[in-house]
Design a protein around this motif. Structure first.
Motif, PDB file in Angstrom:
ATOM      1  N   UNK A 137       0.824  -1.200  -0.071  1.00 34.12           N
ATOM      2  CA  UNK A 137      -0.008   0.029  -0.125  1.00 34.12           C
ATOM      3  C   UNK A 137       0.820   1.304  -0.058  1.00 34.12           C
ATOM      4  N   UNK A 138       0.520   2.176  -0.823  1.00 35.55           N
ATOM      5  CA  UNK A 138       1.150   3.372  -0.785  1.00 35.55           C
ATOM      6  C   UNK A 138       0.456   4.610   0.204  1.00 35.55           C
ATOM      7  N   UNK A 139       1.274   5.076   1.033  1.00 33.30           N
ATOM      8  CA  UNK A 139       0.731   6.211   1.941  1.00 33.30           C
ATOM      9  C   UNK A 139       1.333   7.334   1.845  1.00 33.30           C
ATOM     10  N   UNK A 140       0.403   8.343   1.737  1.00 34.88           N
ATOM     11  CA  UNK A 140       1.048  10.119   1.822  1.00 34.88           C
ATOM     12  C   UNK A 140       1.765  10.362   3.133  1.00 34.88           C
ATOM     13  N   UNK A 141       2.695  10.015   3.168  1.00 38.91           N
ATOM     14  CA  UNK A 141       3.663  10.626   4.605  1.00 38.91           C
ATOM     15  C   UNK A 141       5.015   9.893   4.288  1.00 38.91           C
ATOM     16  N   UNK A 142       6.057  10.539   4.913  1.00 33.26           N
ATOM     17  CA  UNK A 142       7.309  10.071   4.683  1.00 33.26           C
ATOM     18  C   UNK A 142       7.654   8.691   5.575  1.00 33.26           C
ATOM     19  N   UNK A 143       8.759   8.020   4.923  1.00 36.71           N
ATOM     20  CA  UNK A 143       8.757   6.713   5.358  1.00 36.71           C
ATOM     21  C   UNK A 143       9.243   6.534   6.810  1.00 36.71           C
ATOM     22  N   UNK A 144       9.817   7.487   7.274  1.00 35.82           N
ATOM     23  CA  UNK A 144      10.357   7.475   8.908  1.00 35.82           C
ATOM     24  C   UNK A 144       8.822   7.598   9.721  1.00 35.82           C
ATOM     25  N   UNK A 145       8.072   8.387   9.321  1.00 39.06           N
ATOM     26  CA  UNK A 145       6.618   8.645   9.959  1.00 39.06           C
ATOM     27  C   UNK A 145       5.888   7.291   9.866  1.00 39.06           C
TER      28      UNK A 145
ATOM     29  N   UNK B 266       7.077   4.231   9.331  1.00 38.05           N
ATOM     30  CA  UNK B 266       7.859   3.275  10.260  1.00 38.05           C
ATOM     31  C   UNK B 266       7.728   3.579  11.580  1.00 38.05           C
ATOM     32  N   UNK B 267       7.744   4.784  12.127  1.00 40.88           N
ATOM     33  CA  UNK B 267       7.404   4.980  13.622  1.00 40.88           C
ATOM     34  C   UNK B 267       5.857   4.476  13.958  1.00 40.88           C
ATOM     35  N   UNK B 268       5.160   5.010  13.242  1.00 45.65           N
ATOM     36  CA  UNK B 268       3.665   4.287  13.446  1.00 45.65           C
ATOM     37  C   UNK B 268       3.608   2.879  13.465  1.00 45.65           C
ATOM     38  N   UNK B 269       4.255   2.133  12.447  1.00 43.16           N
ATOM     39  CA  UNK B 269       3.853   0.555  11.919  1.00 43.16           C
ATOM     40  C   UNK B 269       4.736   0.045  13.054  1.00 43.16           C
ATOM     41  N   UNK B 270       5.744   0.115  13.343  1.00 39.14           N
ATOM     42  CA  UNK B 270       6.829  -0.645  14.166  1.00 39.14           C
ATOM     43  C   UNK B 270       6.585  -0.181  15.839  1.00 39.14           C
ATOM     44  N   UNK B 271       5.734   0.503  16.204  1.00 38.67           N
ATOM     45  CA  UNK B 271       5.827   0.800  17.708  1.00 38.67           C
ATOM     46  C   UNK B 271       4.940  -0.206  18.430  1.00 38.67           C
ATOM     47  N   UNK B 272       6.011  -1.201  19.001  1.00 40.70           N
ATOM     48  CA  UNK B 272       5.436  -2.288  19.515  1.00 40.70           C
ATOM     49  C   UNK B 272       4.175  -2.110  20.723  1.00 40.70           C
ATOM     50  N   UNK B 273       4.092  -0.904  21.278  1.00 41.42           N
ATOM     51  CA  UNK B 273       3.086  -0.657  22.296  1.00 41.42           C
ATOM     52  C   UNK B 273       1.690  -0.132  21.540  1.00 41.42           C
ATOM     53  N   UNK B 274       1.964   0.116  20.066  1.00 42.97           N
ATOM     54  CA  UNK B 274       0.814   0.411  19.200  1.00 42.97           C
ATOM     55  C   UNK B 274       0.358  -0.473  18.234  1.00 42.97           C
ATOM     56  N   UNK B 275       0.801  -1.744  18.238  1.00 44.36           N
ATOM     57  CA  UNK B 275       0.708  -2.757  17.048  1.00 44.36           C
ATOM     58  C   UNK B 275      -0.820  -2.951  17.047  1.00 44.36           C
ATOM     59  N   UNK B 276      -1.571  -3.031  18.213  1.00 44.46           N
ATOM     60  CA  UNK B 276      -3.172  -3.243  18.052  1.00 44.46           C
ATOM     61  C   UNK B 276      -3.811  -2.257  17.380  1.00 44.46           C
TER      62      UNK B 276
ATOM     63  N   UNK C 115      -3.612  -2.906   6.663  1.00 45.79           N
ATOM     64  CA  UNK C 115      -3.121  -1.971   5.835  1.00 45.79           C
ATOM     65  C   UNK C 115      -4.080  -0.596   5.823  1.00 45.79           C
ATOM     66  N   UNK C 116      -5.408  -0.759   5.708  1.00 43.36           N
ATOM     67  CA  UNK C 116      -6.370   0.352   5.879  1.00 43.36           C
ATOM     68  C   UNK C 116      -6.292   0.974   7.072  1.00 43.36           C
ATOM     69  N   UNK C 117      -6.159   0.015   8.170  1.00 44.26           N
ATOM     70  CA  UNK C 117      -6.109   0.860   9.558  1.00 44.26           C
ATOM     71  C   UNK C 117      -4.698   1.512   9.788  1.00 44.26           C
ATOM     72  N   UNK C 118      -3.686   0.889   9.385  1.00 37.72           N
ATOM     73  CA  UNK C 118      -2.208   1.602   9.241  1.00 37.72           C
ATOM     74  C   UNK C 118      -2.239   2.835   8.659  1.00 37.72           C
ATOM     75  N   UNK C 119      -2.886   2.948   7.331  1.00 36.54           N
ATOM     76  CA  UNK C 119      -2.809   4.279   6.478  1.00 36.54           C
ATOM     77  C   UNK C 119      -3.707   5.242   7.412  1.00 36.54           C
ATOM     78  N   UNK C 120      -4.699   4.973   8.136  1.00 32.21           N
ATOM     79  CA  UNK C 120      -5.651   5.586   8.821  1.00 32.21           C
ATOM     80  C   UNK C 120      -5.000   6.453  10.087  1.00 32.21           C
ATOM     81  N   UNK C 121      -4.013   5.325  10.577  1.00 32.16           N
ATOM     82  CA  UNK C 121      -3.307   5.903  11.842  1.00 32.16           C
ATOM     83  C   UNK C 121      -2.038   6.811  11.342  1.00 32.16           C
TER      84      UNK C 121
END
Length: 139
Positions: free
Chosen positions: A8-16, A18-28, A121-127
């Motif tokens: 999925x392509x998301x309109x944000x910088x890779x670091x942003x 990555x930080x959202x997707x890989x935060x173990x405390x927020x995976x849910x 991936x829909x939920x990750x894009x929304x986050x």
């Protein structure tokens, strides 16, 4: 063995992303609704699956330099997966998730996995969107 890949392509910088997707405390916030990750002693985590009611010991490795997260079950070797973040130009990011199920007897149906990947991936894009739209901006 079953393998699944979704991007999925998301309109944000890779670091942003990555930080959202890989935060173990927020995976849910973006994983399939019936999976719950509880960090243990890094890189160890426990994954609870509502569908089976079982807890599984798993490992999660996050590599910020490579913008990659990898995971898999420890003792059973039932599944592995990875998430890769890549800049797509113009301030967008390509997110790819790959899952491999080694134990067909315990794997969800193909349609359930495909649906879970798409919804995740829909939920990750929304986050990511919510984070980018926050008044304080990304961070």
């Amino acid at each position: 063995m079953s393998e699944f890949v979704r991007s999925r392509t998301m309109p944000a910088l890779p670091e942003v992303v990555f930080d959202q997707a890989c935060d173990l405390g927020r995976l849910d916030s973006w994983l399939p609704r019936d999976l719950h990750v509880h960090p243990d002693s890094p890189p160890g985590v426990t994954v609870h699956e509502d569908r089976t009611g079982e807890d599984a010991a798993a490992l999660v490795r996050v590599d910020k330099e490579e913008l990659r997260m990898e995971w898999g079950t420890r003792e059973t070797g039932r599944y592995t997966g990875w998430l890769q973040i890549a800049g797509a130009g113009g301030g967008t990011t390509e997110v790819t998730v790959h899952l491999t199920f080694f134990d067909e007897a315990h794997a969800p149906s193909d349609s359930a996995v495909e649906q879970a990947l798409e919804q995740s991936l829909d939920r990750l894009a929304e986050e990511v969107r919510l984070r980018a739209d926050a008044p304080e901006g990304p961070g």
